[in-house]
Design a protein around this motif. Structure first.
Motif, mmCIF file in Angstrom:
data_model
loop_
_atom_site.group_PDB
_atom_site.id
_atom_site.type_symbol
_atom_site.label_atom_id
_atom_site.label_comp_id
_atom_site.label_asym_id
_atom_site.label_seq_id
_atom_site.Cartn_x
_atom_site.Cartn_y
_atom_site.Cartn_z
ATOM 1 N N SER A 56 0.669 -0.758 -0.116
ATOM 2 C CA SER A 56 -0.063 -0.002 -0.246
ATOM 3 C C SER A 56 1.278 1.579 0.293
ATOM 4 N N THR A 58 3.422 4.009 -1.388
ATOM 5 C CA THR A 58 3.349 4.641 -2.647
ATOM 6 C C THR A 58 4.727 4.086 -3.601
ATOM 7 N N LYS A 59 5.050 4.671 -4.188
ATOM 8 C CA LYS A 59 5.915 3.860 -5.153
ATOM 9 C C LYS A 59 7.300 4.653 -4.338
ATOM 10 N N GLN A 61 7.686 6.386 -1.902
ATOM 11 C CA GLN A 61 7.992 4.811 -0.231
ATOM 12 C C GLN A 61 8.451 3.683 -0.205
ATOM 13 N N SER A 133 13.363 13.672 -2.882
ATOM 14 C CA SER A 133 12.185 12.384 -2.323
ATOM 15 C C SER A 133 13.337 11.651 -1.045
#
Length: 267
Positions: A56, A58-59, A61, A133
């Motif tokens: 679940s 995100t990419k 993450q 990021s």
């Protein structure tokens, strides 16, 4: 019989090529990059099976999650290597080798530095690819300084003792990563998160504050040996630890602030 033959051939390959003095710097760097890829994939594989919330995420993450698993494995490796070479082996002992401590090196110490260069290059590439990021400019600066300093001491054989003293500070990395894992997994209010914060605070105080004070004190005591280094190595001995010490103090202030906040919420 065949198994013994292949084992002998493998040992011969490692001894004559992978760990031979002319090649060890290059093979260790490539090996470090390869091991980083393996650690990244291993973290991804384990997490997808044993952490229900992994799918679940995100990419970005998931990339960060895998990257932190990779950095934790490197941190454990380099911490064990550093503690052994600095405190347990005779390589840097004042009573065993009649050679300035700034010029002592071995195949094992050079190999360990090469693996770290491979890691810092791989992680720096990931940070640049996903910027910002996976980390801001402070991470780029930290890794750039690390690559330059570790690569120089690996190739020249100068200042390896001080490089390994600095690398002991990587012992704080698994705790920092675990803190991020707990936060991402929604466990920021758990007791484990508070305990982890306290452990990170203590580890940071010892490995990134007190140890750096000892490093500069050791340089002062052995300045007659430090000044014999080449100009670039002499410059790195002072510039890199000083820059890292400043960043460590800034981050330590943030850790202390976060720990106070967590403890006040607990009360």
């Amino acid at each position: 019989m065949a198994l013994k033959f292949y084992r002998y051939q493998a040992e011969l390959l490692v001894k004559n090529y992978l760990l031979a003095d002319p090649y060890i710097s290059y093979t260790s760097v490539l090996g470090g990059i390869f091991l980083c890829k393996m650690a990244y994939d291993f973290t991804q594989f384990i997490s997808s099976f044993y952490f229900k919330g992994y799918s679940s995420l995100t990419k970005i993450q998931r990339i960060d999650w895998n990257n932190r698993g990779m950095s934790s494995i490197h941190a454990i490796f380099v911490t064990i290597m550093s503690i052994y070479l600095v405190f347990c082996s005779d390589l840097f002992s004042d009573n065993t080798i009649n050679l300035p401590i700034t010029f002592r090196s071995s195949s094992l110490s050079t190999f360990g530095l090469g693996v770290s260069v491979g890691y810092f290059l791989a992680d720096l590439a990931m940070i640049a690819w996903s910027y910002p990021s996976l980390g801001g400019m402070e991470y780029v600066l930290h890794h750039t300084l690390s690559v330059i300093a570790v690569a120089y001491t690996m190739l020249s054989g100068e200042g390896q003792f001080y490089t390994y003293l600095v690398l002991i500070s990587e012992i704080t990395t698994p705790g920092i990563n675990l803190r991020w894992f707990l936060d991402t997994a929604g466990m920021k209010r758990s007791q484990a998160y508070v305990v982890n914060g306290a452990m990170v605070f203590l580890a940071w105080l010892v490995a990134r504050i007190l140890l750096f004070i000892y490093l500069f004190y050791h340089i002062f005591l052995h300045y007659d040996q430090v000044r014999q280094m080449r100009s670039f190595g002499y410059l790195l001995i002072f510039v890199v630890p000083s820059a890292l010490a400043i960043m460590n103090i800034i981050w330590f202030g943030k850790i202390l602030k976060g720990l106070r906040k967590a403890l006040s919420k607990g009360k």
